[in-house]
Design an enzyme around this catalytic site. Sequence first.
Site, PDB file in Angstrom:
ATOM      1  N   HIS A 232       6.437   8.261   7.099  1.00 22.66           N
ATOM      2  CA  HIS A 232       5.023   8.421   7.974  1.00 22.66           C
ATOM      3  C   HIS A 232       5.299   9.385   9.158  1.00 22.66           C
ATOM      4  CE1 HIS A 232       1.172   7.958   9.318  1.00 22.66           C
ATOM      5  NE2 HIS A 232       1.598   8.046  10.729  1.00 22.66           N
ATOM      6  N   TYR A 236       3.431  13.461  11.051  1.00 19.67           N
ATOM      7  CA  TYR A 236       3.031  13.899  12.333  1.00 19.67           C
ATOM      8  C   TYR A 236       3.874  15.304  12.881  1.00 19.67           C
ATOM      9  CZ  TYR A 236      -0.073  10.083  12.597  1.00 19.67           C
ATOM     10  OH  TYR A 236      -0.843   9.116  12.092  1.00 19.67           O
ATOM     11  N   HIS A 383      -6.360  12.293   0.011  1.00 21.01           N
ATOM     12  CA  HIS A 383      -6.233  12.219   1.444  1.00 21.01           C
ATOM     13  C   HIS A 383      -5.406  13.361   1.825  1.00 21.01           C
ATOM     14  CE1 HIS A 383      -4.781  10.611   5.226  1.00 21.01           C
ATOM     15  NE2 HIS A 383      -3.588  10.226   4.869  1.00 21.01           N
ATOM     16  N   PHE A 384      -4.061  13.375   1.253  1.00 23.30           N
ATOM     17  CA  PHE A 384      -3.213  14.257   1.804  1.00 23.30           C
ATOM     18  C   PHE A 384      -3.448  15.690   1.625  1.00 23.30           C
ATOM     19  CE2 PHE A 384      -0.101  12.906  -1.623  1.00 23.30           C
ATOM     20  CZ  PHE A 384      -0.015  14.110  -2.355  1.00 23.30           C
ATOM     21  N   HIS A 385      -4.172  16.067   0.866  1.00 25.27           N
ATOM     22  CA  HIS A 385      -4.435  17.447   0.610  1.00 25.27           C
ATOM     23  C   HIS A 385      -5.487  17.849   1.811  1.00 25.27           C
ATOM     24  CE1 HIS A 385      -2.664  17.381  -3.200  1.00 25.27           C
ATOM     25  NE2 HIS A 385      -2.442  18.700  -3.052  1.00 25.27           N
ATOM     26  N   ARG A 446      -2.494   8.197  -9.461  1.00 21.74           N
ATOM     27  CA  ARG A 446      -1.871   9.450  -9.151  1.00 21.74           C
ATOM     28  C   ARG A 446      -0.551   9.523  -9.933  1.00 21.74           C
ATOM     29  NH1 ARG A 446       1.247   8.236  -3.390  1.00 21.74           N
ATOM     30  NH2 ARG A 446       1.830  10.386  -3.568  1.00 21.74           N
ATOM     31  N   ARG A 447       0.110  11.017  -9.914  1.00 21.53           N
ATOM     32  CA  ARG A 447       1.295  10.954 -10.495  1.00 21.53           C
ATOM     33  C   ARG A 447       1.640  10.857 -11.896  1.00 21.53           C
ATOM     34  NH1 ARG A 447       5.017   9.132  -5.418  1.00 21.53           N
ATOM     35  NH2 ARG A 447       5.338  11.192  -4.473  1.00 21.53           N
TER      36      ARG A 447
HETATM   37 FE1  HAS Z   1      -1.796   9.812   5.948  1.00 22.93          FE
HETATM   38  C1  HAS Z   1      -0.642   8.464   3.016  1.00 22.93           C
HETATM   39  C2  HAS Z   1      -2.616   6.516   6.701  1.00 22.93           C
HETATM   40  C3  HAS Z   1      -2.834  10.880   8.888  1.00 22.93           C
HETATM   41  C4  HAS Z   1      -0.297  12.650   5.063  1.00 22.93           C
HETATM   42  N1  HAS Z   1      -0.395  10.401   4.338  1.00 22.93           N
HETATM   43  C5  HAS Z   1      -0.492   9.738   3.199  1.00 22.93           C
HETATM   44  C6  HAS Z   1       0.287  10.674   2.374  1.00 22.93           C
HETATM   45  C7  HAS Z   1       0.587  11.828   2.910  1.00 22.93           C
HETATM   46  C8  HAS Z   1      -0.119  11.551   4.288  1.00 22.93           C
HETATM   47  C9  HAS Z   1       1.300  13.149   2.506  1.00 22.93           C
HETATM   48  O1  HAS Z   1      -2.085   3.846   6.128  1.00 22.93           O
HETATM   49  C10 HAS Z   1       1.029  10.278   0.869  1.00 22.93           C
HETATM   50  C11 HAS Z   1       2.412   9.834   0.758  1.00 22.93           C
HETATM   51  C12 HAS Z   1       2.772   9.401  -0.642  1.00 22.93           C
HETATM   52  O2  HAS Z   1       3.121  10.502  -1.230  1.00 22.93           O
HETATM   53  O3  HAS Z   1       2.628   8.117  -0.868  1.00 22.93           O
HETATM   54  N2  HAS Z   1      -2.709   9.085   7.591  1.00 22.93           N
HETATM   55  C13 HAS Z   1      -3.070   7.761   7.813  1.00 22.93           C
HETATM   56  C14 HAS Z   1      -3.633   7.532   9.186  1.00 22.93           C
HETATM   57  C15 HAS Z   1      -3.720   9.057   9.627  1.00 22.93           C
HETATM   58  C16 HAS Z   1      -3.054   9.712   8.568  1.00 22.93           C
HETATM   59  C17 HAS Z   1      -4.150   6.216   9.597  1.00 22.93           C
HETATM   60  N3  HAS Z   1      -1.590  11.549   6.901  1.00 22.93           N
HETATM   61  C18 HAS Z   1      -2.069  11.933   7.883  1.00 22.93           C
HETATM   62  C19 HAS Z   1      -1.623  13.052   8.332  1.00 22.93           C
HETATM   63  C20 HAS Z   1      -0.989  13.721   7.270  1.00 22.93           C
HETATM   64  C21 HAS Z   1      -0.922  12.683   6.435  1.00 22.93           C
HETATM   65  C22 HAS Z   1      -1.918  13.898   9.565  1.00 22.93           C
HETATM   66  C23 HAS Z   1      -0.199  14.961   7.141  1.00 22.93           C
HETATM   67  C24 HAS Z   1      -0.305  15.893   7.770  1.00 22.93           C
HETATM   68  N4  HAS Z   1      -1.735   7.955   5.180  1.00 22.93           N
HETATM   69  C25 HAS Z   1      -2.038   6.892   5.671  1.00 22.93           C
HETATM   70  C26 HAS Z   1      -1.901   5.805   4.878  1.00 22.93           C
HETATM   71  C27 HAS Z   1      -1.146   6.144   3.665  1.00 22.93           C
HETATM   72  C28 HAS Z   1      -1.078   7.428   3.694  1.00 22.93           C
HETATM   73  C29 HAS Z   1      -1.989   4.166   4.979  1.00 22.93           C
HETATM   74  C30 HAS Z   1      -0.467   5.600   2.301  1.00 22.93           C
HETATM   75  C31 HAS Z   1      -1.575   5.260   1.376  1.00 22.93           C
HETATM   76  C32 HAS Z   1      -0.867   4.501   0.209  1.00 22.93           C
HETATM   77  O4  HAS Z   1      -1.585   3.543  -0.167  1.00 22.93           O
HETATM   78  O5  HAS Z   1       0.029   5.160  -0.341  1.00 22.93           O
HETATM   79  C33 HAS Z   1      -4.179   9.269  11.059  1.00 22.93           C
HETATM   80  O6  HAS Z   1      -3.514   9.902  11.561  1.00 22.93           O
HETATM   81  C34 HAS Z   1      -5.480   9.904  10.784  1.00 22.93           C
HETATM   82  C35 HAS Z   1      -6.019  10.396  12.357  1.00 22.93           C
HETATM   83  C36 HAS Z   1      -7.147  11.377  12.215  1.00 22.93           C
HETATM   84  C37 HAS Z   1      -8.327  11.325  12.787  1.00 22.93           C
HETATM   85  C38 HAS Z   1      -9.282  12.612  12.670  1.00 22.93           C
HETATM   86  C39 HAS Z   1      -9.320  13.027  14.168  1.00 22.93           C
HETATM   87  C40 HAS Z   1     -10.278  14.528  13.845  1.00 22.93           C
HETATM   88  C41 HAS Z   1      -9.712  15.735  14.538  1.00 22.93           C
HETATM   89  C42 HAS Z   1     -10.594  16.753  14.282  1.00 22.93           C
HETATM   90  C43 HAS Z   1     -10.949  17.834  15.242  1.00 22.93           C
HETATM   91  C44 HAS Z   1     -11.913  18.948  14.934  1.00 22.93           C
HETATM   92  C45 HAS Z   1     -11.934  20.093  14.887  1.00 22.93           C
HETATM   93  C46 HAS Z   1     -12.909  21.206  14.624  1.00 22.93           C
HETATM   94  C47 HAS Z   1     -10.672  20.586  15.857  1.00 22.93           C
HETATM   95  C48 HAS Z   1      -8.879   9.975  13.374  1.00 22.93           C
HETATM   96  C49 HAS Z   1      -8.546  15.911  15.012  1.00 22.93           C
HETATM   97  C50 HAS Z   1     -14.225  20.809  14.741  1.00 22.93           C
HETATM   98  C51 HAS Z   1     -15.202  21.695  13.876  1.00 22.93           C
HETATM   99  C52 HAS Z   1     -16.278  21.709  14.157  1.00 22.93           C
HETATM  100  C53 HAS Z   1     -17.304  22.656  13.286  1.00 22.93           C
HETATM  101  C54 HAS Z   1     -17.136  21.235  15.276  1.00 22.93           C
HETATM  102 CU    CU Z   2       1.698   7.076   6.794  1.00 21.67          CU
END
Ligand code: HAS
Ligand code: CU
Length: 562
Positions: A232, A236, A383-385, A446-447
């Site tokens: 995990h 980050y 999700h991760f793409h 997947r996979r």
């Molecule tokens: Fe995830 C699985 C939960 C974030 C990557 N995640 C994965 C896997 C990858 C991955 C690679 O709880 C698969 C691993 C595998 O092969 O099995 N993930 C989360 C949660 C977050 C999260 C709660 N993941 C990421 C990030 C990754 C990433 C960041 C890579 C960089 N993820 C999971 C969970 C799994 C999981 C389970 C397991 C699933 C399973 O069953 O296998 C949080 O950190 C997300 C928080 C994000 C937000 C969004 C905030 C919005 C922002 C945008 C600002 C906007 C801007 C532009 C700047 C709350 C900051 C505005 C534009 C305008 C036009 C106004």
């Molecule tokens: Cu995770």
Amino acid sequence: MVFVDSYPKTSKLVRSEFLVSFIALGIGALFGVIQALHRTGVFRGFVSSADYYTILTGHGVLLALVFTTFFIAGLFTWAVASSLERELPQRIAWSAFWIMLTGTVLAAVSIIGGIVGSPSILGHDLEADVLFTFYAPMKAHPAFYIGAALIIVGSWVAGLAYFKSLWEWRSENPGERIPLQTFMVLTTMLMWYVSTIGVAVEVVAFLIPWSLGLIQNVDPLLTRTLFWYFGHPVVYFWLMPAYLVWYTILPKLAGGRLFSDPLARVVFVAFLLLSTPVGFHHQYTDPGIPSGYKFIAMTNTMFLLLPSLLTAFTVVASVEHGARQRGAKGYLSWLRNLPWGKPAFAGCMLAGLMFAAGGFSGMINAGMNINYLIHNTIWVPGHFHLTVGTAFALTAMAISYWLVPQITGKKLRQRTIATLQPYVWFVGMAVMSNAMHRAGLAGIPRRTAEPTYDEFAFEGVAGTVGEMRIQIAIGGFLLFVGAAMFLIVMADTLLARRGGTLSVNGTIPEPLSGADHSPRILDNYKLWTAIALLLIAIAYGPPLASMVADGLFAPGSPPIPV
Ligand code: HAS
Ligand code: CU
């Protein structure tokens, strides 16, 4: 003065790091389109279904591990040098580069060995179709694990160069606040040191001896747990560099200033504290881990949303400030007064927008009960793409349009292609990942090279499985085109001759609320690292102890009361 002229040695290092990362991106993207076309049944002529897993491993390792790590090394090297205003210690930084490169070559060669008939090398078949999560019981050639270990050791050494620069700077500037970019780099590295311990122990103590035949058995539960302890926080390690860009460079590109330095520091400290004690959210379905500890991981994950929600607020507020500096009025119409035709700006914004969607699918993943619906389905790659594949990758490509001219002194070439590229990526990813999420809800795994399961009917809630498949293929193809466009711009720029004056410069304007508003305690790394370790001990101590107690090398799990 341009960065390359102020810091020629460090620029050469950044260029080398970027070059490796771009090569990995090119090969990884090629593997990506091959598998997207294969598993959707659009074109199956490139590889056999048996080799699909080798291609998938190459895709994951080259993009999620090599492209990311080398790009981050380059970005961090630039950020530390420019914010502390000095060349990085060359010997340490170059050693890090060569160690990581050796590791990459070993890992890549062992993966490719699988495509060319798995020749026997040192008494073991040269292959590594173990996927990018490489945990037991699948086994790779020892060279693969040694390569992975070297990539991590190299990244540790790179961190030393950043810390050494800070110590030098401190002795010259006693009592001053750590510049924000360096603060972000060092916090990320501390998080990285704490979290890579898990994978280092897994690889060195278990997987290398096991693949060499020195030990006969490993305990899949223990090694998976050690993997996800790291698996995990590594996400980050990809996200925080993107945040570094969004906080410190994006406001400038929008014509404004960062809204709040204190909020940015709080966000990075929160990641240091909470990134690691959440790994069990990848193991909700694993037996042998008490539900109470899975519940603790879920709760911590929900707290871990906070720094990203704060980021959404701070970054959007800073961009809005930029738009208003450019004369924008109105609640939403300020969005029109932004430089959408500038690829660096547009790419970062589109990456942020997609990450908002990726964050929401992350929240769903994190819910212990809803996770059972999507775990191991193609929802997860959806999700991760959006996260690593867009929040990180598109930000990296976008900021290269701004950074590469500064580390080479050369003007960006092929501007039309560069301007269109982020939009191509955005559309391709929107189409592919939306269809992946929907297909996952329909239960498509997947996979697998053969997701057709002829005896089994997948029913979409809306639309058909065939329609989702074709969207995945079209999206995947567009992403390949997007990566190729980026690489054309980079190749043409890097190979061009230097000439003319650059229109970009690396100066970062002061935040609206600056470091003097940040409590000094935020820079107290010892305190935050100690709390981070304590939280990890609470979240992981007892379950790990019981896994170790039932036999280090014995497969199976301790009995868990229901
Ligand atoms: Fe995830 C699985 C939960 C974030 C990557 N995640 C994965 C896997 C990858 C991955 C690679 O709880 C698969 C691993 C595998 O092969 O099995 N993930 C989360 C949660 C977050 C999260 C709660 N993941 C990421 C990030 C990754 C990433 C960041 C890579 C960089 N993820 C999971 C969970 C799994 C999981 C389970 C397991 C699933 C399973 O069953 O296998 C949080 O950190 C997300 C928080 C994000 C937000 C969004 C905030 C919005 C922002 C945008 C600002 C906007 C801007 C532009 C700047 C709350 C900051 C505005 C534009 C305008 C036009 C106004
Ligand atoms: Cu995770």
